[in-house]
Design a protein around this motif. Structure first.
Motif, mmCIF file in Angstrom:
data_model
loop_
_atom_site.group_PDB
_atom_site.id
_atom_site.type_symbol
_atom_site.label_atom_id
_atom_site.label_comp_id
_atom_site.label_asym_id
_atom_site.label_seq_id
_atom_site.Cartn_x
_atom_site.Cartn_y
_atom_site.Cartn_z
ATOM 1 N N ARG B 345 0.835 -1.202 0.000
ATOM 2 C CA ARG B 345 0.000 0.000 0.000
ATOM 3 C C ARG B 345 0.874 1.259 0.000
ATOM 4 O O ARG B 345 0.663 2.174 -0.794
ATOM 5 C CB ARG B 345 -0.898 -0.019 1.245
ATOM 6 C CG ARG B 345 -1.697 1.221 1.491
ATOM 7 C CD ARG B 345 -2.603 1.030 2.704
ATOM 8 N NE ARG B 345 -1.873 0.567 3.873
ATOM 9 C CZ ARG B 345 -1.236 1.382 4.709
ATOM 10 N NH1 ARG B 345 -1.255 2.678 4.524
ATOM 11 N NH2 ARG B 345 -0.571 0.903 5.735
ATOM 12 N N GLU B 346 1.871 1.288 0.897
ATOM 13 C CA GLU B 346 2.702 2.484 0.989
ATOM 14 C C GLU B 346 3.455 2.743 -0.302
ATOM 15 O O GLU B 346 3.677 3.887 -0.695
ATOM 16 C CB GLU B 346 3.681 2.345 2.158
ATOM 17 C CG GLU B 346 3.013 2.489 3.493
ATOM 18 C CD GLU B 346 3.869 1.972 4.638
ATOM 19 O OE1 GLU B 346 4.139 2.743 5.548
ATOM 20 O OE2 GLU B 346 4.286 0.796 4.595
ATOM 21 N N LEU B 350 2.718 6.140 -3.077
ATOM 22 C CA LEU B 350 3.755 7.117 -2.710
ATOM 23 C C LEU B 350 3.792 8.328 -3.635
ATOM 24 O O LEU B 350 3.893 9.461 -3.180
ATOM 25 C CB LEU B 350 5.124 6.431 -2.673
ATOM 26 C CG LEU B 350 6.264 7.329 -2.214
ATOM 27 C CD1 LEU B 350 6.012 7.834 -0.798
ATOM 28 C CD2 LEU B 350 7.593 6.587 -2.262
ATOM 29 N N LEU B 353 0.239 10.592 -3.387
ATOM 30 C CA LEU B 353 -0.330 10.620 -2.041
ATOM 31 C C LEU B 353 -1.309 11.773 -1.851
ATOM 32 O O LEU B 353 -2.261 11.670 -1.074
ATOM 33 C CB LEU B 353 0.805 10.696 -1.023
ATOM 34 C CG LEU B 353 0.610 10.018 0.312
ATOM 35 C CD1 LEU B 353 0.067 8.623 0.161
ATOM 36 C CD2 LEU B 353 1.928 9.988 1.074
ATOM 37 N N ILE B 361 -4.304 11.301 5.574
ATOM 38 C CA ILE B 361 -4.417 10.337 4.488
ATOM 39 C C ILE B 361 -5.544 9.357 4.816
ATOM 40 O O ILE B 361 -5.615 8.843 5.926
ATOM 41 C CB ILE B 361 -3.106 9.550 4.327
ATOM 42 C CG1 ILE B 361 -1.955 10.500 4.026
ATOM 43 C CG2 ILE B 361 -3.238 8.498 3.239
ATOM 44 C CD1 ILE B 361 -0.607 9.852 4.126
ATOM 45 N N ARG B 363 -6.962 5.986 4.872
ATOM 46 C CA ARG B 363 -6.541 4.601 4.790
ATOM 47 C C ARG B 363 -7.522 3.812 3.915
ATOM 48 O O ARG B 363 -7.141 2.905 3.181
ATOM 49 C CB ARG B 363 -6.490 4.044 6.224
ATOM 50 C CG ARG B 363 -6.089 2.623 6.366
ATOM 51 C CD ARG B 363 -4.616 2.434 6.035
ATOM 52 N NE ARG B 363 -4.335 1.011 5.993
ATOM 53 C CZ ARG B 363 -3.789 0.327 6.994
ATOM 54 N NH1 ARG B 363 -3.419 0.947 8.072
ATOM 55 N NH2 ARG B 363 -3.591 -0.956 6.892
ATOM 56 N N GLU B 366 -6.801 4.365 0.298
ATOM 57 C CA GLU B 366 -5.576 3.655 -0.050
ATOM 58 C C GLU B 366 -5.831 2.166 -0.221
ATOM 59 O O GLU B 366 -5.368 1.539 -1.172
ATOM 60 C CB GLU B 366 -4.517 3.851 1.052
ATOM 61 C CG GLU B 366 -3.789 5.153 0.998
ATOM 62 C CD GLU B 366 -2.552 5.103 1.883
ATOM 63 O OE1 GLU B 366 -1.450 5.241 1.368
ATOM 64 O OE2 GLU B 366 -2.703 4.888 3.103
#
Lengths: 319, 497, 324
Positions: B345-346, B350, B353, B361, B363, B366
């Protein structure tokens, strides 16, 4: 600029100053090296100030004298300073306040062996007989005078706490003398921990004393920086009326409050940062007068009371 | 007679068994190719052979006798040498110092001259123009691979284990490598060779072992298996259509580049790109392909004109490129593409974002994006919360593609889309690229893999020494034509040849 | 990333819990409101600085200058307040002016560090080693080797900033808590925190992902400078003085707290609440040794050292487990 005549060596100094007056200016320039620890806490700050002040004054008075001043934050740097003075500045005399006794003994002896005049200030070297001149405060008296005041002013069974300095021989001498002086008085020392001659550290240690001991009658903070930190902690805890504090070394703010009769600060014990002035002046005398300058000068520790405090108050010193 | 062999070798990592009873024999004077998809167990087998891992069960036999090495260097002392894919070179030491590391010549004092001369000899054999006292740090990736090979040659190996040595080499360097392999074979060295390039395998291998899911699924001698046969065996299903069919209709010009310079490597490049088109860029490593791409997306200072549609576009940074709908997928996915210690996910979000809520952010957004990416790009991860570094190369590449596509760019520049990836995933990625083009996007594919350029591109731009050496379209896209332009041999001479 | 309950996550918490049990067992005053307030309030300075340090370290940087910077900021604040006292008089405007000066000087000092690191491209270790010496010498010089003291009347006036509070909770504790909550949210849930982790784990990847690496790095140092300013605003009212020995070794205590809390020293992973645990562990060690005469206070440093090394050993275990 008359403050430095006030201490134990006043008489000797006065005589020599008299001699200095008659001294005839000589052709040859003499260089005197001065090596002291840097201003890491209040007392050393005062000592630095006095050293610079004295040097400026002597250089103005005696054109034939040159001074080299170096301050060091640690023993190794001080050794390097002294070696540099001998190697590159060709000093005739060295005035040194050793950062620590052991590591400086060898290097200072080497200076002496090279035929220089050596004055040691405040902290003695490990091997006796190296220096020509020794000028120091009286650590033993520093502790004893404070201890005697506690003994005289507290009843048997009173509880006190002690804030010690950075762990050194000097600190041990003071604390030992203090404990000897209160011996047999029935005063109970609840705790003695190191406040490192530092306000913040003393504040923290005092806070913890206050949490730990419900009853404290008096505090001996073996330095005025620590006394200030301890006072702030006591004030915060709201126990200002419960105990008094004796500091040491004669910081101007503390002396002022003694002058004003603050019940929390009844007395103080001197340990003069101006001893460095005495040492530099006496060393200078060797080159500007015919007087024999050797021996030991111990500047006593005096009890400062509201009655005599005015004599010890120097508002323009940083300490 | 076998030199080195595995007999019934099993290996587990924790509760997971990754090798299930492998038998493998390496014979002197033979090249044995080990092929299989990423994750089939090739690396584990090579590590066991090279003494870097011990089998959980089964035996390693050297000259018919069971051996257990304590470490790689101990195996090396017995003549078993591994050429690693991940280079084991100290970046701040010189080429010569690296080659003789741990076996320095000389007594009390080092004999630098002897080591330099010996190094020069090895490099000459490999036709490698690197100086012995160059620092590894300053070398290109392909030169580092050559140094790694030179180091292995200096070991006087009896068994040489090569982990995808050609992955980062150029055409010409691969040819040199093959000549060295031939020479070593004729000297009686037993060689284990792995590669994802099946043409190399059929050219080199005397014996082929195909691996799938930790077990041997096929063994064959020279000539017994076609490239298609190998691919089918590896994947376990028929792979007729590695490449998608060509596209036939294109939209208007989406990107035009005029007289584009990226000092000091790229000079006066001009080309156009239409919607729905795949433009291949071929050329040697160092011909300025990657620099051109990085210039186009603002990662390098450049001058010249970029037009999107008919409007001039200023691209001085990646965000500016993104604003003009241009995206770049790097060739170096481990060092520039993905954060190997972070989760899927990160990594995915990236570069975009800002689209996932500010200042906090979301979640939820995402997670939704990751779910979509996993299904759109068929990313196979045992856990969504795992570190990306533990994914196979193919899944890493798919994730990187998903990350690049997240802002929905219209022009996508993909640098080496399938480096170090197995044939099954390769085919998938080719189909993804085709899908992008059919959606009306424009794709530039930079690649050293010749079949890839030929199979994917509607047009091919060939670069040489920082300039466009030629452009081929439609039927003219043939391997010989591309190679001629890449190498700079003139049309006439090659026609005569 | 949700922290899973691993040994490395639980380690610092378990150590903190063990210390609290130990303290409570040794002295009944340990859990008294006064002692808890003391410990928390004295943790606040280093704690706020350590929160800023967490961001710097997470993004792959380091700042050795914060202790000296605190001394310098304190010096400037006192100097400014003493200079303005004749014109502003003792009161709120003067207090606000002092606070303003402290925050501004902290911000500028952080900006100086950050610009040298990102614009001039010098290693953070080198830059901040340099500024560490510069700030400390400057404060010693300004104080003429002695101590800069706030005028007594003003000290009385601003004393409540340290000693006062609401509902029995003192201001430093409230400020610390606010900074921690904001820090935790920023690290976990905003772009800035995510970018810090990305840059720390691989700055090239961050650059290729359109992250403005230099700007983020610069911001971490500016934020740290700002937090040093805030910490100083709380510090000065306590004793009303600053000298060459103010804030000595705070930088190492802040870094140690960050590392004990589980942030990776090489960057890439930051944990703000862990830093808070680290700060509390370090303060509690000192507090318990003072309260209990358990071992010689000379060994305070040794015990802190053991805990730091243990914390890193636990981190190693974790990363080698992830390696497979």
């Amino acid at each position: 600029m008359k403050r430095r005549q006030l201490f134990g060596a006043t008489a000797a100094l006065a005589v020599m100053a008299g001699l200095a007056g008659v001294a005839v200016a000589q052709d040859k320039t003499h260089v005197i090296g001065v090596s002291i620890p840097s201003a890491t806490h209040g007392f050393m700050g005062g000592l630095n100030w006095h050293a610079q002040d004295t040097i400026a004054r002597l250089e103005a008075t005696y054109p034939q004298l040159d001074f080299v001043l170096a301050t060091a934050g640690e023993p190794t740097k001080q050794v390097a300073d002294i070696e540099d003075m001998v190697a590159t500045r060709n000093i005739d005399a060295l005035v040194v306040l050793p950062f620590e006794s052991e590591p400086l003994t060898g290097p200072v002896k080497a200076v002496k062996d090279a035929g220089k005049f050596v004055t040691v200030v405040d902290r003695g070297l490990s091997v006796p007989g190296i220096e020509d001149l020794y000028v120091a405060g009286d650590n033993e008296a520093f502790g004893r005078v404070a201890g005697e005041y506690f003994k005289a002013n507290l009843p048997s069974g009173a509880k006190i706490v002690v804030l010690r300095g950075i762990p050194t021989t000097l600190d041990n001498e003071r604390v030992d003398a203090f404990e000897k002086a209160i011996d047999g008085s029935g005063i109970e020392v609840l705790d003695k921990q190191h406040g490192d001659w530092n306000r913040d550290k003393a504040f923290t240690v005092m806070q913890d004393y206050l949490s730990k001991y419900p009853k404290i009658d008096a505090v001996w903070a073996a330095d005025d920086d620590m006394a200030i930190g301890a006072m702030a902690a006591i004030e915060q805890a709201g126990r200002k009326d419960e105990m008094w504090i004796v500091g040491g070394a004669g910081m101007k703010e503390i002396i002022k409050r003694i002058m004003d009769g603050d019940p929390q600060l009844p007395v103080n014990v001197t340990y003069p940062p101006a001893q460095i002035s005495t040492a530099i002046e006496l060393t200078a005398l060797k080159y500007v007068s015919a007087a024999p300058v050797t021996g030991r000068f111990i500047i006593g520790s005096t009890l400062v009371t509201p009655e005599n405090a005015a004599q010890f108050y120097f508002p323009d010193s940083p300490f | 007679m076998t030199t080195l062999a595995l007999a019934g070798v099993y290996r587990s990592f924790g509760p997971i068994e990754v090798l299930h009873g492998i038998d493998l024999e390496l014979h002197p004077a033979e090249v044995h190719a080990l092929i299989g998809e990423n994750g089939a167990g090739k690396s584990t087998i090579m590590k066991i052979l090279g003494g870097y891992l011990a089998p959980s069960a089964g035996q390693v036999l050297l000259d018919g006798r069971p051996v257990t090495y304590a470490s790689g260097p101990e195996a090396e002392a017995q003549g078993v040498v591994v050429i690693h894919q991940e280079f084991n070179l100290a970046p701040d030491l010189t080429v010569a110092q690296n080659i003789w590391l741990g076996r320095e010549m000389g007594g009390l004092f080092l004999d630098h001259r002897a080591m330099r001369e010996a190094t020069q000899g090895l490099l000459d054999q490999l036709e490698c123009k690197v100086r012995p006292d160059a620092r590894i740090r300053d070398l290109a990736v392909s030169d580092r691979q050559m140094v790694e090979i030179a180091k292995a040659l200096s070991r006087n190996a009896r068994v040489l284990i090569m982990d995808e040595p050609s992955a980062v080499l150029t055409h010409r360097e691969v040819e040199v490598l093959f000549r060295q392999i031939d020479r070593l074979r004729s000297q009686g060295v037993a060689i284990l060779y792995t590669s994802h390039r099946l043409d190399e395998v059929s050219h080199l291998a005397d014996r082929i072992t195909v691996l799938r899911d930790g077990a041997v699924v096929r063994r064959a001698g020279r000539g017994e298996l076609t490239e298609d046969g190998m691919a089918t065996a590896m994947v376990g299903r028929d792979l007729k259509d590695i490449f998608p069919p060509r596209r036939t209709s294109f939209g208007p010009v989406a990107l035009e580049v005029r007289d584009f310079h990226v000092p000091p490597l790229v000079h006066g490049v001009s080309f156009t790109l239409r919607r729905g088109e795949v433009l291949g860029i071929s050329g040697l490593v160092g011909s300025g392909r990657t620099e051109l791409a990085e210039g186009l997306v603002g990662l390098r200072p450049h001058h010249g004109q970029i037009l999107r549609g008919s409007a001039p576009a200023q691209v001085r940074s990646l965000p500016e490129a993104a604003a003009h709908g241009i995206a770049y997928l790097t060739e170096d996915r481990k060092e520039r593409g993905l954060l190997l210690t972070k989760t899927l996910r990160e990594n995915l979000t990236l570069s975009t974002l800002a689209d996932f809520g500010a200042p906090i952010i979301s979640r939820k957004l995402e997670d939704a994006a990751l779910t979509r990416a996993i299904s759109d790009f068929d990313i196979r991860a045992p856990s969504r919360e795992m570190a990306v570094g533990n994914l196979s190369g193919g899944n890493q590449q798919k994730l990187l593609l998903a990350k690049t596509m997240l802002p929905e760019p219209e022009v996508i520049i993909i640098d080496e889309p399938t480096r170090g990836i197995d044939i099954g995933t390769k085919s998938q990625i080719y189909h993804f690229i085709d899908r992008l083009a059919r959606e009306g996007r424009s794709v530039i594919v930079i690649s050293s893999d010749m079949p890839e350029v030929l199979g994917l591109s509607d047009r091919v731009l060939v670069m040489r020494q920082g300039r466009v050496a030629g452009e081929l379209a439609g039927e003219a896209i043939r391997e010989t034509a591309v190679v001629r332009l890449v190498m700079g041999t003139s049309e006439e001479i090659s026609q005569n040849a | 990333m949700r922290d899973r309950l691993t040994l490395s996550t639980l380690g610092p918490l378990a150590a903190l819990f063990a210390l609290i049990l130990l303290g409570a067992g040794l002295n009944e005053n340990f859990l008294s409101a006064a002692n808890v307030t003391n410990v928390l309030a004295r943790s606040a300075f280093i704690g706020m600085i350590a929160v800023g340090m967490t961001f710097v370290i997470t993004s792959g940087g380091l700042d050795l200058s914060v202790g000296s910077m605190a001394a310098f900021v304190a010096g400037m604040m006192i100097l400014a307040m003493n200079a303005l006292q004749p014109s502003l008089g003792v009161g709120l405007p003067l207090a606000l002016a002092g606070i303003g000066v402290a925050i501004l000087v902290g911000l500028l000092a952080g900006l100086a560090n950050g610009l040298l690191i990102t614009r001039a491209g010098i290693e953070p270790f080198i830059v901040t080693l340099g500024t560490m010496g510069i700030f400390r010498s400057l404060v010693t010089w300004i104080a003429d080797g002695g101590t800069l003291s706030l005028d007594f009347s003003m000290r009385e006036f601003i004393g409540p900033i340290y000693y006062g509070g609401i509902l029995g909770v003192s201001w430093p504790i409230i400020a610390f808590a606010v900074v921690v909550v904001i820090g935790e949210v920023v690290m976990r849930h905003t772009r800035f925190g995510r970018y810090c982790e990305a840059i720390g784990s691989n700055d090239k990847v961050a650059r290729y992902s359109a992250v403005k690496v230099e700007r983020i790095q610069l911001l971490t140092y500016v934020a740290l400078g700002l937090l040093v300013g805030f910490a100083t605003v709380l510090y000065v009212p306590r004793l009303g003085s600053a000298s060459g020995s103010t804030g000595l070794l705070w930088e190492l205590e802040a870094i140690a707290a960050v590392i004990i809390g589980g942030t990776a020293l090489k960057g890439g992973f930051g944990r703000v609440w862990g830093t808070v645990v680290g700060v509390l562990i370090l303060s509690l060690i000192g507090n318990i040794l003072n309260l209990a005469n358990l071992v010689s206070p000379y060994l305070n440093g040794a015990i802190q050292g053991v805990i730091i090394v243990l914390a890193v050993v636990l981190q190693r275990r974790k990363s080698s487990a992830e390696g497979r």
